[in-house]
Design an enzyme around this catalytic site. Sequence first.
Site, PDB file in Angstrom:
ATOM      1  CB  THR A  32     -79.024 -52.723  40.320  1.00  0.00           C
ATOM      2  OG1 THR A  32     -80.051 -53.611  39.967  1.00  0.00           O
ATOM      3  CG2 THR A  32     -79.269 -52.149  41.693  1.00  0.00           C
ATOM      4  CB  THR A  59     -82.509 -51.714  40.756  1.00  0.00           C
ATOM      5  OG1 THR A  59     -82.263 -52.313  39.489  1.00  0.00           O
ATOM      6  CG2 THR A  59     -83.617 -52.455  41.451  1.00  0.00           C
ATOM      7  CG  ASN A  85     -85.098 -56.677  37.776  1.00  0.00           C
ATOM      8  OD1 ASN A  85     -84.020 -57.006  38.272  1.00  0.00           O
ATOM      9  ND2 ASN A  85     -85.957 -57.551  37.317  1.00  0.00           N
ATOM     10  CG  ASP A 129     -86.029 -59.171  41.453  1.00  0.00           C
ATOM     11  OD1 ASP A 129     -85.421 -59.899  40.651  1.00  0.00           O
ATOM     12  OD2 ASP A 129     -85.579 -58.070  41.844  1.00  0.00           O
ATOM     13  N   GLY A 150     -75.834 -55.923  40.335  1.00  0.00           N
ATOM     14  CA  GLY A 150     -75.361 -57.227  39.879  1.00  0.00           C
ATOM     15  C   GLY A 150     -76.336 -58.367  40.111  1.00  0.00           C
TER      16      GLY A 150
HETATM   17  O1  DON Z   1     -83.479 -56.630  43.642  1.00  0.00           O
HETATM   18  C1  DON Z   1     -82.735 -57.360  43.025  1.00  0.00           C
HETATM   19  O2  DON Z   1     -82.082 -58.243  43.529  1.00  0.00           O
HETATM   20  C2  DON Z   1     -82.571 -57.142  41.539  1.00  0.00           C
HETATM   21  N1  DON Z   1     -83.750 -56.519  41.007  1.00  0.00           N
HETATM   22  C3  DON Z   1     -81.354 -56.343  41.315  1.00  0.00           C
HETATM   23  C4  DON Z   1     -81.090 -56.111  39.866  1.00  0.00           C
HETATM   24  C5  DON Z   1     -79.712 -55.770  39.544  1.00  0.00           C
HETATM   25  O3  DON Z   1     -78.830 -55.739  40.349  1.00  0.00           O
HETATM   26  C6  DON Z   1     -79.476 -55.501  38.111  1.00  0.00           C
HETATM   27  N2  DON Z   1     -78.206 -55.905  37.736  1.00  0.00           N
HETATM   28  N3  DON Z   1     -77.972 -56.941  37.217  1.00  0.00           N
END
Ligand code: DON
Length: 563
Positions: free
Chosen positions: A372, A390, A392, A414, A464
């Site tokens: 992200t 992001t 994702n 998600d 993250g």
């Molecule tokens: O919205 C979220 O929590 C996730 N889609 C965020 C994804 C992210 O931080 C990618 N890194 N690992």
Amino acid sequence: MKKISLLIALSLLLTNCKTSEKKEVTTGLIAQKAMVVSARVEASKIGSDILQKGGNAYDAMAATQLALAVVYPVAGNIGGGGFMVYRSNDGKTGALDFREKAPLTASRDMYLDEEGNVIPNKSSFGVHSVGVPGTIAGIFEVYNKFGSLPFKDLIQPSIDMARNGFRVTKKQANALNKTRKRFEKANNYKILFDREWTEGDLLQQKELAQTLERIRDNGQDGFYKGKTAQLFVDYVNELGGIISLEDLVKYKAIWRKPIEFTYKDHKIISMTLPASGGICLAQILKSIEPYDLSEIEHNSTKYVQLLTEAERRSYADRTNFLGDIDFVNVPIDSLTSTNYIKQRMSTFSWDKATPSSEVSHGKVLGYESDETTHYSIVDQFGNAVSVTTTLNTGYGSKVLVKGAGFFLNNEMDDFSAKPGVPNVYGLLGSEANAIAPEKRMLSSMTPTIVEYNGKLKMVIGTPGGSTIITSVLQNILNVVDYNMGMQESVNQPRFHHQWLPDIIRMEPNGFDKKTKTKLDSLGYQIYEKNSLIIGKVDAILILPNGTLEGGADKRGDDTAVGF
Ligand code: DON
């Protein structure tokens, strides 16, 4: 040779010292007036140039977001979504939700087979994983409310960079090369990114430049209607996906009231649902607040224990209660009340780990890289924005819209595809985060602003996945309780616990053996193998003399630029 042995001796000396004494004091970029910290120097510079031309933080938000979409395709995006928290120079705060949402024809069990089992990867890879993007609506919502320069000035540098190209970094080349097979699998044509990359290669994106031009000339409609929308929907249809023109036309970014609470005389302003970040951050910080951290060494056994137990309890609540507040009732006030938190922490003991419940959690964690992206901006007028955005996982669904040159997110993962089955971050969900048409999937993003004595103190956030919340948490503690500077704080090794799986993820080589052995004897399971990087924190600290210190995470190519 002499130098090397001196270095070895020095590092031995340092590792033998107490944690509080071994702090490596590194200072980040200091700027007098304004700063942008983002995942790439090019994007930070484009944002900072806009500020220098007299633009404000909101103008710089648009410019930086668009620049990241060009120069950081792994996570920067126009085909994804995100969240922004702001604090204007008069102290007013607010939050914008430009999170993706489920398509109109999405349904609760769309990722299950006839027997009710989750179809592997369907929610996280390829065209079926795509949510309706919110980024361009988000940019225009911000620009229309607060922007001051002509929009053309904000987008043109990104159009030029897309057309003329930029140099690929080593980390970027590696990430692209690692994803080649999946680019091939997700698309029905050979995409621009599907080749072998080497550091220093020029990456030019003509189709993306044309898409950005349509946005420049037609505003939001340059994305959600007309040619871009048609190319988007045609390609989605070709691949068998379900996003329609109606989905695109109906998308709206939503202004929301941020989560605000105090922690040790600091006011914390963070993102609300559908991002879980603010609520979890409030729960965890309030669980920690009664303890005197001046008595607890940074990153010591006790420190890891206290944070872990607070995190465990909060992530259990996340799983059960949290989802899109436009669809489900979430008792935010009760979940963050002092009494509730006190009661939750009443079972905490220094003598042994509280085991997480026995809920089966399938496979462990995600194997995708941290992709992200977050950027923090403070302008010369004192406005601050904190934005996490992001696709994702890295390059999202890996689907690159044919003829339009941008990646589509895989944000549908998600959602909770089925209760008890973890998503790519190992996160579980319940009814509150079940799929429904037009619902927004629960996020861990935690763009945050900290205020002290009525003044702006810090702007912070990170990518993250599930570790976003705990990385922001640790950096707030580093600065507030351990008096670290911004870069010094960002450099600290990090750890993470999320209730299930019942393990503490730790960045390798960041924690001493004694600490880990002691934690083990108390019943904590430590997991370092798959935790090479926990987040990439990009933050700004306002120093007591009013200057700004950037914290740009060296775990990535992140860079602060300011003046
Ligand atoms: O919205 C979220 O929590 C996730 N889609 C965020 C994804 C992210 O931080 C990618 N890194 N690992």
